[in-house]
Write a protein that holds these residues in place. Structure first.
Motif, PDB file in Angstrom:
ATOM      1  N   PRO A  65      33.121  36.945  35.037  1.00 50.74           N
ATOM      2  CA  PRO A  65      33.644  36.884  36.410  1.00 50.74           C
ATOM      3  C   PRO A  65      35.077  37.413  36.503  1.00 50.74           C
ATOM      4  N   GLY A  66      35.904  37.084  35.510  1.00 47.90           N
ATOM      5  CA  GLY A  66      37.287  37.546  35.537  1.00 47.90           C
ATOM      6  C   GLY A  66      37.399  39.054  35.473  1.00 47.90           C
ATOM      7  N   THR A  67      36.584  39.687  34.628  1.00 47.03           N
ATOM      8  CA  THR A  67      36.616  41.142  34.490  1.00 47.03           C
ATOM      9  C   THR A  67      36.177  41.817  35.783  1.00 47.03           C
ATOM     10  N   ILE A  68      35.093  41.321  36.379  1.00 48.60           N
ATOM     11  CA  ILE A  68      34.584  41.917  37.624  1.00 48.60           C
ATOM     12  C   ILE A  68      35.596  41.766  38.756  1.00 48.60           C
ATOM     13  N   ILE A  69      36.102  40.555  38.928  1.00 48.77           N
ATOM     14  CA  ILE A  69      37.012  40.287  40.047  1.00 48.77           C
ATOM     15  C   ILE A  69      38.329  41.033  39.876  1.00 48.77           C
ATOM     16  N   THR A  70      38.886  41.016  38.686  1.00 51.29           N
ATOM     17  CA  THR A  70      40.155  41.719  38.449  1.00 51.29           C
ATOM     18  C   THR A  70      40.012  43.210  38.699  1.00 51.29           C
ATOM     19  N   THR A  71      38.878  43.775  38.291  1.00 48.66           N
ATOM     20  CA  THR A  71      38.629  45.202  38.522  1.00 48.66           C
ATOM     21  C   THR A  71      38.614  45.510  40.011  1.00 48.66           C
ATOM     22  N   ILE A  72      37.962  44.658  40.782  1.00 43.42           N
ATOM     23  CA  ILE A  72      37.916  44.850  42.237  1.00 43.42           C
ATOM     24  C   ILE A  72      39.324  44.857  42.820  1.00 43.42           C
ATOM     25  N   PHE A  73      40.156  43.931  42.374  1.00 44.13           N
ATOM     26  CA  PHE A  73      41.512  43.846  42.920  1.00 44.13           C
ATOM     27  C   PHE A  73      42.406  44.979  42.436  1.00 44.13           C
ATOM     28  N   ILE A  74      42.141  45.492  41.265  1.00 37.53           N
ATOM     29  CA  ILE A  74      42.885  46.677  40.809  1.00 37.53           C
ATOM     30  C   ILE A  74      42.584  47.858  41.717  1.00 37.53           C
ATOM     31  N   VAL A  75      41.330  48.029  42.075  1.00 34.81           N
ATOM     32  CA  VAL A  75      40.935  49.117  42.976  1.00 34.81           C
ATOM     33  C   VAL A  75      41.588  48.931  44.345  1.00 34.81           C
ATOM     34  N   ILE A  76      41.546  47.697  44.859  1.00 30.46           N
ATOM     35  CA  ILE A  76      42.171  47.417  46.159  1.00 30.46           C
ATOM     36  C   ILE A  76      43.668  47.724  46.123  1.00 30.46           C
ATOM     37  N   SER A  77      44.322  47.310  45.041  1.00 28.62           N
ATOM     38  CA  SER A  77      45.760  47.561  44.902  1.00 28.62           C
ATOM     39  C   SER A  77      46.059  49.052  44.884  1.00 28.62           C
ATOM     40  N   ALA A  78      45.233  49.808  44.158  1.00 32.14           N
ATOM     41  CA  ALA A  78      45.437  51.260  44.061  1.00 32.14           C
ATOM     42  C   ALA A  78      45.242  51.930  45.414  1.00 32.14           C
ATOM     43  N   VAL A  79      44.248  51.476  46.172  1.00 26.65           N
ATOM     44  CA  VAL A  79      43.983  52.060  47.487  1.00 26.65           C
ATOM     45  C   VAL A  79      45.165  51.832  48.426  1.00 26.65           C
TER      46      VAL A  79
ATOM     47  N   ALA B  74      48.233  51.130  47.661  1.00 26.20           N
ATOM     48  CA  ALA B  74      49.450  51.772  47.165  1.00 26.20           C
ATOM     49  C   ALA B  74      49.581  53.195  47.691  1.00 26.20           C
ATOM     50  N   ASN B  75      48.466  53.780  48.096  1.00 29.70           N
ATOM     51  CA  ASN B  75      48.476  55.158  48.604  1.00 29.70           C
ATOM     52  C   ASN B  75      48.345  55.209  50.124  1.00 29.70           C
ATOM     53  N   THR B  76      48.679  54.121  50.783  1.00 25.02           N
ATOM     54  CA  THR B  76      48.712  54.077  52.247  1.00 25.02           C
ATOM     55  C   THR B  76      50.156  53.912  52.702  1.00 25.02           C
ATOM     56  N   PRO B  77      50.425  54.115  53.998  1.00 20.45           N
ATOM     57  CA  PRO B  77      51.800  53.918  54.493  1.00 20.45           C
ATOM     58  C   PRO B  77      52.330  52.498  54.276  1.00 20.45           C
ATOM     59  N   PHE B  78      51.434  51.498  54.117  1.00 16.91           N
ATOM     60  CA  PHE B  78      51.886  50.127  53.899  1.00 16.91           C
ATOM     61  C   PHE B  78      52.465  49.943  52.498  1.00 16.91           C
ATOM     62  N   GLY B  79      51.915  50.636  51.520  1.00 11.55           N
ATOM     63  CA  GLY B  79      52.425  50.562  50.158  1.00 11.55           C
ATOM     64  C   GLY B  79      51.817  49.456  49.318  1.00 11.55           C
ATOM     65  N   SER B  80      51.363  48.376  49.956  1.00  4.94           N
ATOM     66  CA  SER B  80      50.750  47.273  49.216  1.00  4.94           C
ATOM     67  C   SER B  80      49.925  46.417  50.159  1.00  4.94           C
ATOM     68  N   VAL B  81      49.011  45.639  49.578  1.00  6.75           N
ATOM     69  CA  VAL B  81      48.221  44.693  50.369  1.00  6.75           C
ATOM     70  C   VAL B  81      49.135  43.663  51.025  1.00  6.75           C
ATOM     71  N   HIS B  82      50.176  43.233  50.296  1.00  2.52           N
ATOM     72  CA  HIS B  82      51.110  42.239  50.831  1.00  2.52           C
ATOM     73  C   HIS B  82      51.739  42.719  52.138  1.00  2.52           C
ATOM     74  N   ALA B  83      52.232  43.938  52.136  1.00  4.68           N
ATOM     75  CA  ALA B  83      52.885  44.475  53.331  1.00  4.68           C
ATOM     76  C   ALA B  83      51.895  44.606  54.483  1.00  4.68           C
ATOM     77  N   PHE B  84      50.647  44.974  54.148  1.00  2.07           N
ATOM     78  CA  PHE B  84      49.613  45.114  55.172  1.00  2.07           C
ATOM     79  C   PHE B  84      49.295  43.767  55.819  1.00  2.07           C
ATOM     80  N   ILE B  85      49.020  42.760  55.006  1.00  6.31           N
ATOM     81  CA  ILE B  85      48.648  41.440  55.530  1.00  6.31           C
ATOM     82  C   ILE B  85      49.821  40.805  56.268  1.00  6.31           C
ATOM     83  N   TYR B  86      51.022  40.937  55.724  1.00  5.75           N
ATOM     84  CA  TYR B  86      52.187  40.350  56.373  1.00  5.75           C
ATOM     85  C   TYR B  86      52.437  40.992  57.735  1.00  5.75           C
TER      86      TYR B  86
END
Length: 425
Positions: free
Chosen positions: A184-198, A200-212
């Motif tokens: 479960p850890g490998t699958i979930i971490t991989t998903i979040f790595i992909v989300i982070s990478a996506v 990072a290449n948007t004007p928001f720069g990170s999921v944190h900035a987007f959600i905030y």
């Protein structure tokens, strides 16, 4: 009248029950309460660091003690999102009967994967990777909630499908749990790595900035508004009037919004900066102390009927510490048309007066310091805001006595008549 009240209660009870029993709301409430000791420690450290006594401040500053008092604040309030993501994920997974610390650890890793890193030169000239604290505190609370829900649910789904490494029964439990979390850890971490990478290449720069920017900031503006404050106060007490635990229902929704605002207050107060908010969990708590029922307990001490005189004596001390259930259910206040006006509108009147008094500068905004549950009135105001807030609580108590008095006289007269009839019989 009683038939109508019962009919309304029967209609709204299922909706309220569904909301209050919602697994995710309960996990959020339970997780935040589990993290409460850390926030109280940070609050106490802030209080010790910020005591407005000149000789004391001079002493702790000249001896460098203030820097060490700041450490508990940095490592509790300023990493509140990390604390919440661990506690909420653990609580959510446990509600699905998935035991162990594994889901919480994976949620912590996933949250950090979403957090943009920085690099800096060390004193030795080497590169160091840093985790900035920008998103670890109040600004990252909503990201923490979302990560906790997503990771907790994904982990449970993977485990329930049997996608885990199973070890022989002879293997010690702590080793089995570690291997069980691996897939479960490998699958979930991989998903979040992909989300982070996506992101990072948007004007928001990170999921944190987007959600905030998209979710947390607008909700805090809405939750911190005067209209929302009044609506929450009325809804909470209306539910109470129909025999439903209104505080639990309403505050389960408002807790992440107001909790994040309190954390921002505490961070600013500890750093000596202007306080950014007026409304928050502490604002609601200190000015609606015990649902204003302390005023009724005081009035009961002068009751003519033995029933209410006895109830007043039994409930006055708990009421001073914010425990007003003896009054609420002993009077009773629920499903009681005599007391519906002060019971429903006492909180609203108190909050409106406190809000206006804060706006015009009579009292300061609460500093975000979370006074422990059971802190007596006045001392609570002193901790959460200062001497002016404490005095304002005293003024509110007088107001509550005046507000409850005419309605109590009606109930007391009725109770006295009933007691007289019983004695004559």
């Amino acid at each position: 009248m009683s038939i109508n009240v019962q009919g309304i209660q029967q209609k709204i009870q299922p909706v309220v029950n569904k909301l209050s029993n919602n697994r995710y709301l309960k996990a959020m409430m339970g997780g935040m309460m589990a993290g409460m000791p850390a926030t109280i420690i940070g609050s106490l450290a802030t209080l010790l660091k910020s005591l407005p006594i000149a000789p004391y401040q001079s002493f702790i500053t000249s001896h460098g003690i203030d820097k060490y008092l700041q450490l508990p604040v940095i490592l509790t309030t300023n990493i509140l999102a990390l604390i919440f993501v661990v506690c909420i994920t653990y609580t959510l997974a446990e509600s699905f009967d998935v035991k162990g610390i594994g889901p919480a650890i994976i949620a912590l890793v996933s949250f950090l994967v979403l957090t943009p890193l920085q690099t800096a030169k060390t004193a030795y000239g080497t590169d160091a990777t840093l985790i900035p604290m920008d998103w670890l505190g109040s600004t990252g609370v909503f990201t923490a909630l979302i990560v906790a829900f997503v990771v907790g649910r994904l982990y449970v789904a993977i485990v329930q499908r049997g996608w885990t490494i199973k070890m022989p029964e002879s293997v010690p439990p702590f080793i089995k749990d570690s291997f069980a979390s691996l897939v479960p850890g490998t699958i979930i971490t991989t998903i979040f790595i992909v989300i982070s990478a996506v992101f990072a290449n948007t004007p928001f720069g990170s999921v944190h900035a987007f959600i905030y920017g998209i979710l947390q900031l607008p909700l805090q503006h809405l939750g911190g508004s005067f209209g929302t404050l009044v609506f929450v106060a009325i809804l909470s007490q209306v539910l109470w009037a129909f025999g439903i635990h209104g505080s639990m229902v309403v505050l389960s929704v408002m807790m992440p919004i107001w909790g994040a605002m309190d954390a921002a207050q505490l961070s600013a107060y500890s750093a000596g900066k202007p306080l950014p908010n007026i409304v928050g969990m502490m604002f609601f708590t200190i000015y609606t102390f015990g649902g204003t029922a302390l005023g009724l307990a005081i009035v009961m001490l002068k009751a003519k009927s033995e029933r209410f005189k006895t109830l007043g004596r039994l409930s006055i001390v708990p009421a001073i510490f914010g425990i007003t259930e003896p009054i609420i259910f002993g009077t009773p206040l629920v499903l009681n048309p005599i007391f519906v006006i002060p019971f429903v509108f006492g909180n609203v009147i108190s909050l409106v007066l406190a809000y206006v008094s804060t706006i015009i500068g009579i009292i300061p905004p609460p500093n975000g310091i979370g006074a422990p549950s059971g802190t007596p009135i006045v001392l609570q105001g002193l901790i959460a805001g200062g001497w002016r807030n404490a005095i304002f609580q005293v003024v509110l108590v007088i107001l509550w006595v005046v507000l409850w008095y005419p309605f109590f006289k009606i109930a007391d007269k009725k109770a006295l008549e009933e007691e007289t009839v019983v004695v004559q019989q």
